[in-house]
Write a protein that holds these residues in place. Structure first.
Motif, PDB file in Angstrom:
ATOM      1  N   CYS A 297       2.095  -6.217 -16.841  1.00  0.00           N
ATOM      2  CA  CYS A 297       0.877  -6.029 -16.054  1.00  0.00           C
ATOM      3  C   CYS A 297       0.648  -7.183 -15.073  1.00  0.00           C
ATOM      4  CB  CYS A 297      -0.332  -5.891 -16.980  1.00  0.00           C
ATOM      5  SG  CYS A 297      -0.564  -4.218 -17.632  1.00  0.00           S
TER       6      CYS A 297
ATOM      7  N   HIS B 234       1.287  -0.944 -24.434  1.00  0.00           N
ATOM      8  CA  HIS B 234       1.331  -2.256 -23.780  1.00  0.00           C
ATOM      9  C   HIS B 234       2.013  -3.322 -24.634  1.00  0.00           C
ATOM     10  CE1 HIS B 234      -1.317  -1.202 -20.441  1.00  0.00           C
ATOM     11  NE2 HIS B 234      -2.170  -0.661 -21.295  1.00  0.00           N
TER      12      HIS B 234
ATOM     13  N   CYS C 219       3.465  -2.794 -18.830  1.00  0.00           N
ATOM     14  CA  CYS C 219       2.903  -1.661 -18.094  1.00  0.00           C
ATOM     15  C   CYS C 219       3.047  -0.385 -18.931  1.00  0.00           C
ATOM     16  CB  CYS C 219       3.620  -1.500 -16.758  1.00  0.00           C
ATOM     17  SG  CYS C 219       3.114  -0.036 -15.831  1.00  0.00           S
ATOM     18  N   SER C 220       1.944   0.337 -19.067  1.00  0.00           N
ATOM     19  CA  SER C 220       1.978   1.571 -19.859  1.00  0.00           C
ATOM     20  C   SER C 220       2.460   2.766 -19.043  1.00  0.00           C
ATOM     21  CB  SER C 220       0.587   1.866 -20.425  1.00  0.00           C
ATOM     22  OG  SER C 220      -0.360   2.010 -19.387  1.00  0.00           O
TER      23      SER C 220
ATOM     24  N   THR D 137      -4.218  -4.652 -18.254  1.00  0.00           N
ATOM     25  CA  THR D 137      -4.614  -5.581 -19.312  1.00  0.00           C
ATOM     26  C   THR D 137      -4.809  -6.996 -18.762  1.00  0.00           C
ATOM     27  OG1 THR D 137      -2.300  -6.036 -19.902  1.00  0.00           O
ATOM     28  CG2 THR D 137      -3.390  -4.229 -21.053  1.00  0.00           C
TER      29      THR D 137
ATOM     30  N   TRP E 113      -1.223  -7.763 -24.832  1.00  0.00           N
ATOM     31  CA  TRP E 113      -0.737  -6.473 -24.345  1.00  0.00           C
ATOM     32  C   TRP E 113      -0.127  -6.678 -22.954  1.00  0.00           C
ATOM     33  CZ3 TRP E 113      -4.999  -2.319 -25.679  1.00  0.00           C
ATOM     34  CH2 TRP E 113      -5.270  -2.377 -27.044  1.00  0.00           C
TER      35      TRP E 113
END
Length: 374
Positions: free
Chosen positions: A216, A162, A242-243, A229, A239
């Motif tokens: 996010c 993130h 987007c992971s 997050t 953070w």
């Protein structure tokens, strides 16, 4: 004592607080940072602002410093260290000390030709837990260590997907980010030289088809995604990204087998999607006479004797500063600046750990055993 800082980031701020807790006479005298609006936290009223220089060269030329701390992003650690080493000023260097083989070789040469003594940010080797483990190993109580099983399941692993750490060009991969600590304390306890390594990495979770650069806050799934997050349990202001985007870097698990000069070997595995109480970080050191088993998160060391019905348990008080290791590093750096003591984590050991990590990464990329040598 006057401190100069190159890269005034979050981690180095924590290190400075640890140093000042041990010795209030240590003050931040100057900063070199590309951000012109850097402000030193906790500066007393009526005290002149700390000068911020655009380059380390300007700072080193203008200031008379007792110590320098490097807290830049990882890819710049070597470059910045090479500017300080010729000066003879004691240096606190964040890990990893290098992120490429070329940088590691340059740093090794610069250190051997330079004058500065160095404390590398390896707090785990300085913890009461690891020092006890080494004391027991050195005593011969469990016999010669013939096998080590080590693990690091990182419950806060989201930071590597993130945050800016998601950029592999900055981190050099997660062996260099996390295993560098574990390889160091293992080498420290064993007192042996690693000779060969083979490794494997996987990226099974933190990957996806979300657009590159997606944050996010801008995602239409940020209220339902378990890794959000913005609203989820991973809620963290810094953070942002987007992971599960297509530009999310870093492997999310990795393992290494390391052979040592004696012929014994170590197995090590790390994981970045374990969460909550699944977090674990520790090792088993196994000899013929007994086994030492410890976990940093439980603050326990257990010694099981193989040929007697006896298990000893040592419990330590919980500490938030890398399990107590940061305070030891701080005292060591103060001792270097005063000329009173040697480093508890010298650059030779930082280079040895970086070399092992770089060889592990190369092994994972090529599917080959790698000889651990310069």
């Amino acid at each position: 004592m006057k401190l100069g800082v190159i890269g005034y980031g979050g981690r180095i701020k924590h290190v400075i607080k640890s140093i000042q807790k041990e010795e209030p006479a240590c003050v931040v005298q100057a900063i070199a940072d590309i951000r012109p609006d850097v402000v030193v936290e906790g500066r007393a009223e009526g005290v002149a602002p700390v000068p911020v220089y655009r380059t380390p060269e300007e700072m080193l030329a203008a200031e008379k410093l007792d110590g320098v701390l490097i807290g830049t992003r990882c890819s710049l650690h070597t470059e910045m260290a090479l500017k300080v080493l010729p000066t003879g000023i004691p240096l606190f260097l964040e890990k990893p000390v290098a992120t490429t083989m070329e940088d590691a070789r340059r740093l090794k040469a610069g250190y051997e030709a330079g004058k500065s003594r160095v404390v590398v940010s390896f707090p785990l080797r300085a913890t009461s837990i690891v020092r006890l483990v080494k004391e027991i190993v050195d005593s011969g109580k469990i016999g010669t260590v013939e096998h080590v099983q080590a693990v690091n399941n990182v419950p806060y692993g989201g930071v590597y997907y993130h945050y800016w750490y998601r950029d592999e060009r900055e981190t050099g991969g997660l062996f260099l980010q996390k295993a560098t600590h574990d390889f160091d304390y293992i080498n420290y306890v064993l007192g042996l030289e690693p000779t060969h390594v083979c490794a494997m990495t996987s990226k099974q979770v933190f990957k996806g088809s979300k657009p590159a650069g997606l944050k996010c806050a801008d995602c239409d799934e940020n209220r339902t995604c378990p890794d959000s997050t913005v609203y989820g349990p991973q809620k963290t202001a810094n953070w942002e990204y987007c992971s599960f985007a297509e530009d999310t870097g870093n492997e999310d698990s990795g393992s290494a087998l390391i052979r040592y000069a004696s012929g014994m070997h170590v197995s090590y595995s790390q994981n970045f999607f374990a969460r909550r109480s699944a977090g674990m970080r520790g090792a088993r050191f196994i000899g013929y006479k007994g086994t030492i088993d410890f976990d940093f998160y439980t603050n326990e060391v257990k010694v099981t004797m193989h040929h007697a019905p006896r298990t000893e348990t040592h419990r330590f008080e919980s500490s938030q500063d890398h399990f107590g290791g940061d305070a030891v590093l701080a005292r060591s750096f103060i001792g270097l600046m005063r000329g009173e003591s040697e480093s508890v984590s010298p650059l030779e050991d930082g280079l040895a750990s970086a070399l092992l990590c770089l060889k592990a990464r190369e092994s994972a990329l090529t599917g080959t055993f790698q000889t651990v040598e310069w």
